[in-house]
Design a protein around this motif. Structure first.
Motif, PDB file in Angstrom:
ATOM      1  N   ILE A  45       0.838  -1.199   0.000  1.00  0.00           N
ATOM      2  CA  ILE A  45       0.000   0.000   0.000  1.00  0.00           C
ATOM      3  C   ILE A  45       0.874   1.250   0.000  1.00  0.00           C
ATOM      4  O   ILE A  45       0.487   2.301  -0.541  1.00  0.00           O
ATOM      5  CB  ILE A  45      -0.982  -0.014   1.199  1.00  0.00           C
ATOM      6  CG1 ILE A  45      -2.055   1.060   1.041  1.00  0.00           C
ATOM      7  CG2 ILE A  45      -0.259   0.154   2.522  1.00  0.00           C
ATOM      8  CD1 ILE A  45      -2.984   0.834  -0.128  1.00  0.00           C
ATOM      9  N   GLY A  46       2.091   1.158   0.567  1.00  0.00           N
ATOM     10  CA  GLY A  46       3.010   2.293   0.512  1.00  0.00           C
ATOM     11  C   GLY A  46       3.447   2.617  -0.904  1.00  0.00           C
ATOM     12  O   GLY A  46       3.638   3.792  -1.257  1.00  0.00           O
TER      13      GLY A  46
ATOM     14  N   LEU B 249       1.042   7.947  -6.037  1.00  0.00           N
ATOM     15  CA  LEU B 249       0.191   9.135  -5.899  1.00  0.00           C
ATOM     16  C   LEU B 249       1.035  10.397  -5.731  1.00  0.00           C
ATOM     17  O   LEU B 249       0.718  11.450  -6.300  1.00  0.00           O
ATOM     18  CB  LEU B 249      -0.747   8.973  -4.697  1.00  0.00           C
ATOM     19  CG  LEU B 249      -1.788   7.855  -4.791  1.00  0.00           C
ATOM     20  CD1 LEU B 249      -2.611   7.790  -3.505  1.00  0.00           C
ATOM     21  CD2 LEU B 249      -2.696   8.044  -5.991  1.00  0.00           C
ATOM     22  N   SER B 250       2.120  10.305  -4.951  1.00  0.00           N
ATOM     23  CA  SER B 250       2.979  11.479  -4.775  1.00  0.00           C
ATOM     24  C   SER B 250       3.648  11.865  -6.089  1.00  0.00           C
ATOM     25  O   SER B 250       3.819  13.054  -6.385  1.00  0.00           O
ATOM     26  CB  SER B 250       4.039  11.219  -3.698  1.00  0.00           C
ATOM     27  OG  SER B 250       4.951  10.216  -4.116  1.00  0.00           O
TER      28      SER B 250
ATOM     29  N   ASP C 296      -8.830  15.175  -8.752  1.00  0.00           N
ATOM     30  CA  ASP C 296      -7.835  14.111  -8.629  1.00  0.00           C
ATOM     31  C   ASP C 296      -6.690  14.534  -7.721  1.00  0.00           C
ATOM     32  O   ASP C 296      -6.246  13.767  -6.859  1.00  0.00           O
ATOM     33  CB  ASP C 296      -7.271  13.737 -10.008  1.00  0.00           C
ATOM     34  CG  ASP C 296      -8.313  13.121 -10.915  1.00  0.00           C
ATOM     35  OD1 ASP C 296      -9.227  12.463 -10.395  1.00  0.00           O
ATOM     36  OD2 ASP C 296      -8.211  13.306 -12.137  1.00  0.00           O
ATOM     37  N   TYR C 297      -6.221  15.765  -7.911  1.00  0.00           N
ATOM     38  CA  TYR C 297      -5.064  16.248  -7.150  1.00  0.00           C
ATOM     39  C   TYR C 297      -5.346  16.209  -5.647  1.00  0.00           C
ATOM     40  O   TYR C 297      -4.526  15.728  -4.854  1.00  0.00           O
ATOM     41  CB  TYR C 297      -4.724  17.669  -7.600  1.00  0.00           C
ATOM     42  CG  TYR C 297      -3.553  18.280  -6.871  1.00  0.00           C
ATOM     43  CD1 TYR C 297      -2.247  17.947  -7.207  1.00  0.00           C
ATOM     44  CD2 TYR C 297      -3.756  19.175  -5.826  1.00  0.00           C
ATOM     45  CE1 TYR C 297      -1.168  18.498  -6.528  1.00  0.00           C
ATOM     46  CE2 TYR C 297      -2.696  19.732  -5.147  1.00  0.00           C
ATOM     47  CZ  TYR C 297      -1.408  19.390  -5.495  1.00  0.00           C
ATOM     48  OH  TYR C 297      -0.346  19.933  -4.820  1.00  0.00           O
TER      49      TYR C 297
ATOM     50  N   HIS D  93      -2.429   9.887  -0.220  1.00  0.00           N
ATOM     51  CA  HIS D  93      -0.981   9.762  -0.010  1.00  0.00           C
ATOM     52  C   HIS D  93      -0.632   9.990   1.460  1.00  0.00           C
ATOM     53  O   HIS D  93       0.088   9.194   2.071  1.00  0.00           O
ATOM     54  CB  HIS D  93      -0.234  10.766  -0.884  1.00  0.00           C
ATOM     55  CG  HIS D  93       1.204  10.950  -0.503  1.00  0.00           C
ATOM     56  ND1 HIS D  93       2.190  10.061  -0.852  1.00  0.00           N
ATOM     57  CD2 HIS D  93       1.828  11.913   0.230  1.00  0.00           C
ATOM     58  CE1 HIS D  93       3.356  10.468  -0.372  1.00  0.00           C
ATOM     59  NE2 HIS D  93       3.158  11.584   0.295  1.00  0.00           N
ATOM     60  N   GLY D  94      -1.146  11.079   2.037  1.00  0.00           N
ATOM     61  CA  GLY D  94      -0.812  11.394   3.424  1.00  0.00           C
ATOM     62  C   GLY D  94      -1.293  10.347   4.398  1.00  0.00           C
ATOM     63  O   GLY D  94      -0.546   9.892   5.265  1.00  0.00           O
TER      64      GLY D  94
END
Length: 600
Positions: free
Chosen positions: A45-46, A52-53, A73-74, A81-82
């Protein structure tokens, strides 16, 4: 003190070796298999969060270039991501992965105290991950409220994912907390009740102290996140007003009244700041062990390091509102939280001093784990220094919500623990797999990752001082953002993409080494702690064979004067012919700070 609950004579009665593929690798109750399950799931998952980043950076570095990244999306990429990185990767990897693998081995236990509940904790964690991933495939996509999920924005029209997305995020967090609670109770109980004979608390390696204290923090802090998630679900689905105030939504008067968004911030950050140390404390402990082993020197100030871990854990519960300076709190509260924020830097700084003094005049071996441990000291110090700015109200107000915060947070909470994760994987890889990794590839991985991350996050501090805001999809033409900032954003993006690709070196090295790496020595680093002293490598079910180990000394007897070798394992009994060695070990363990050990 309490010793291991499973007596040797009951070994056969209590330990039924798994005899099928499913009981050995799927529904396994062996802490080592569960640890690997946790680790692989967290890394998987990471990698999603890493992609994503990269997509976010493509938009920031090359705006108006990629049509498949729109504003919705952004913001969804930012949120997912966070949350993935902080909760589902780092927390799960340090506690579920390293905690599960190391605790029984390092304290001389056969397994966790509650093996079935330990197995269940992983499958509930996996369920939480699947619920989170499902939000990518529901109508509206995942929530785009930002990883802090602040209401009223999180469940108000106009925010991406306010229907299915936010509900799945909150449910996933609640399920994750259930999984953590089952695992956490196991970790604490095992440390307190299942240590082998002679393993006193003050003989435990610092890795165990860090994991132990982080677990206690989680058991106390995660309930705040759990209740806030449940309350927001009720606000969203049933129209309650725990957090939602009376307001206009899309030009119409909403049905909410009387809720407090600030209450959510208090609950979230009461969890959120201890969460920093839920990740950091295991990293502190692991780094301490890596430095000691690879510098061939006892850790400087062992007792001081233990008390610093306990002090950091306690203080972490009274600093949460330094995340809320811009929420309009009373100046007296601002003074209190600024003061306590600076106070918590003291035990943290003690640990940094002790790491440096451990290296001082040590016989440093620049192995791959050691490189990552030293790299962590640099990134953590740099991130901590910028934290001193943000901990002061007057300085924080103009810097809040700028890229200065992004740079600081990622240096402390992103780069630093990830470096420890890599160092720990390289360090214990021979024990986990019985094979050695490719050291040349490991060093390439280290240098490209370290230099690449500096080229990403140091420029962000400059952007923050310029006033460039974070969480913006596009900046356009503005008077206060110079052209150099846009050029710097492009450079940051290129560096980020390079660092992301470099992680393929690590994945290739690990996968290749599992199958083709040279056979590892049972104790390739010549370490003293118990996990390297098992009869088999990798350890079999039950870890220790018919007899549990007996511990006679602390975990840091390196370069002891008069010893035949430069290390003395924890299970090596005292020898009357080596009086100098025994006196040295006893003096070091009983010293007020355990930092006065003479070195060869």
């Amino acid at each position: 003190m309490a010793y291991v609950a499973i007596a040797d004579r009951d070994h056969e009665a209590h330990l039924h070796d798994p005899d099928t593929f499913i009981t050995k690798y799927i529904w396994s109750q062996d802490h080592k298999v569960i640890a690997i399950q946790y680790g692989l799931t967290a890394i998987g998952i990471g990698l999603v969060a890493l992609v994503l980043s990269g997509l976010m950076r493509l938009q920031l570095g090359f705006p108006d270039t990629f049509s498949f990244i729109d504003p919705n999306d952004y913001y969804q990429f930012i949120t997912m991501h966070g949350m993935i990185m902080v909760i589902y990767l780092l927390t799960a990897l340090f506690l579920g992965g390293f905690g599960n693998y190391l605790i029984p081995l390092m304290i001389g236990s056969r397994d966790m105290v509650f093996p079935f509940m330990n197995m269940l904790s992983f499958w509930v964690y996996l369920l939480a991950v699947l619920i989170l991933v499902a939000s990518f495939f529901v109508p509206g996509g995942p929530t785009g409220a930002g990883w802090t999920l602040y209401p009223p924005q999180a469940i108000s029209p106009g925010t991406p994912g306010t229907t299915w997305g936010i509900i799945l995020m909150l449910v996933s967090l609640a399920v994750f907390i259930i999984a953590f609670t089952m695992g956490g109770l196991n970790y604490v109980t095992t440390v307190l009740q299942a240590r082998c004979k002679g393993m006193t608390l003050m003989r435990m390696p610092l890795s165990i102290w860090g994991i132990f204290m982080a677990t206690i923090l989680g058991l106390l802090a995660f309930p705040a996140l759990l209740v806030s998630a449940i309350m927001m679900i009720l606000d969203s689905l049933l129209g309650t007003s725990f957090f939602m105030p009376a307001m206009l939504a899309a030009g119409e008067i909403a049905s909410y009244e009387g809720g407090s968004p600030i209450l959510f911030q208090h609950l979230f950050w009461f969890f959120g700041h201890p969460e920093v140390y839920i990740v950091a404390l295991p990293a502190f402990g692991i780094v301490s062990d890596l430095l000691s082993v690879h510098a061939r020197k006892n850790i400087f100030g062992y007792r001081m390091m233990v008390w610093a871990i306990l002090a950091i854990g306690g203080l972490s519960f009274i600093v949460w509102a330094h995340h809320m300076y811009v929420s309009g709190m009373n100046p007296y509260f601002g003074f209190f939280f600024a003061t306590t924020t600076l106070i918590i830097a003291v035990p943290t700084a003690i640990k940094v001093y002790n790491w440096v003094l451990t290296l001082w005049r040590g016989n440093i071996h620049l192995t791959v784990p050691m490189l990552f441990a030293i790299g962590f000291i640099f990134t953590f110090v740099h991130g901590g220094l910028t934290g001193l700015f943000l901990g002061n109200v007057v300085v924080d107000l103009p810097l809040s919500d700028t890229y200065f915060v992004v740079g600081h947070f990622h240096m402390v909470m992103g780069v630093s623990p990830i470096l420890v994760v890599f160092g720990a994987i390289y360090h214990w890889f021979p024990k986990i797999t019985g094979r050695m990794f490719n050291e040349t590839l490991g060093k390439w991985h280290f240098w490209l990752t370290l230099l690449g991350t500096y080229s990403i996050y140091l420029p962000m501090h400059y952007l923050g001082i310029l006033g460039v805001p974070r969480r913006y999809y596009a900046y356009g033409t503005t008077d206060f953002i110079p052209e150099s900032a846009m050029t710097m954003n492009t450079g940051i993006t290129i560096s980020a993409l390079i660092v992301a690709v470099v992680q393929l070196i690590f994945l290739y090295n690990m996968i290749w080494s599992v199958f083709r790496g040279p056979k590892a020595d049972p104790n390739p680093w010549k370490a003293t702690s118990l996990e390297w002293l098992t009869p088999d490598t990798p350890p079999k079910h039950g870890n220790w064979g018919p007899d549990l180990p007996v511990v006679y000394r602390w975990a840091y007897d390196y370069s002891v004067p008069g010893a035949a070798e430069d290390y003395i394992p924890q299970n090596q009994p005292p020898d009357a012919t080596h009086k100098t060695v025994d006196d040295h070990a006893e003096a070091v363990e009983q010293a007020p700070q355990d930092d006065g050990a003479p070195q060869a």
